[in-house]
Design an enzyme around this catalytic site. Sequence first.
Site, PDB file in Angstrom:
ATOM      1  N   SER A  84     -28.642   7.136  11.417  1.00 51.81           N
ATOM      2  CA  SER A  84     -29.041   5.799  11.006  1.00 51.81           C
ATOM      3  C   SER A  84     -30.371   5.409  11.669  1.00 51.81           C
ATOM      4  O   SER A  84     -31.373   6.089  11.478  1.00 51.81           O
ATOM      5  CB  SER A  84     -27.921   4.810  11.324  1.00 51.81           C
ATOM      6  OG  SER A  84     -28.040   3.635  10.579  1.00 51.81           O
ATOM      7  N   HIS A 234     -20.585   5.631   6.414  1.00 51.01           N
ATOM      8  CA  HIS A 234     -21.861   5.683   7.127  1.00 51.01           C
ATOM      9  C   HIS A 234     -21.704   6.262   8.532  1.00 51.01           C
ATOM     10  O   HIS A 234     -22.581   6.966   9.011  1.00 51.01           O
ATOM     11  CB  HIS A 234     -22.459   4.277   7.201  1.00 51.01           C
ATOM     12  CG  HIS A 234     -23.808   4.226   7.860  1.00 51.01           C
ATOM     13  ND1 HIS A 234     -24.871   5.000   7.455  1.00 51.01           N
ATOM     14  CD2 HIS A 234     -24.249   3.490   8.914  1.00 51.01           C
ATOM     15  CE1 HIS A 234     -25.925   4.739   8.223  1.00 51.01           C
ATOM     16  NE2 HIS A 234     -25.572   3.836   9.110  1.00 51.01           N
TER      17      HIS A 234
END
Length: 254
Positions: A84, A234
Amino acid sequence: MKLNFRTMGQGEPLIVMHGVFGSSDNWQTLGKVFSETYKVYLVDLRNHGNSPHSDDFNYEVMVEDVIELMDDESLTKAHILGHSMGGKVAMHLATKYAERVNKLIIVDIAPKYYAPHHQQIFDGFHSVDIANLENRKDADEQMARVISNFGVRQFILKNLDRKKDGSFQWKLNVNAIEHAIENVGEGIEGDVNFDGTSLFIAGGKSDYITSDDHELIRKHFPNATIVTIKDAGHWVHAEKPNELGETVIEFLRA
């Protein structure tokens, strides 16, 4: 800035960088797996974990922090892994300092712009009366008023730190991150690229990397391999650690 980090294992260096609101602790389990073959550096990026705080918070300074760490550790080159926001740091580092990167691994982030989407997380931080907090259970109950998801609350509350006098504080610099959150979404601009070997890992249930992003990925990272880990969101490292670990090790050994 002198970043906080821990090392484990021996071998070629592998630097691992967490996402926004995270810390090196998030990668400790996989770090142990990687350390069977590599010397792993688990890093707290600035304003996170036990690293220093600063009002300056953007990818330019975060890249220089990592380069400073490499210089201090006499690392001419290293494998770089980032998730990320940490993946964005890794991308910016690779396109600016290609000669310092061996293999590049990006977990569930593309080199595109992402609009700010973390307001609920900030509301969660602000919902806790940190100055008068007596215990972690109270913090969770206060945060539950704005964040119903238990897993998200537990992720955020990993940043809660008890001081020597018994009071609490946030490890991360909430105000600086919130003020500069637009910077976290920045993409890779211009014609810069990294020609080295790279791997982009998408979560099958995540929308951070879509098929529409593959062309942009290969524009900036022409030698990229793109894989998807099925049924992962995620937080691939937390949801599918075995699959992610195997994918990374196979890529590094190739």
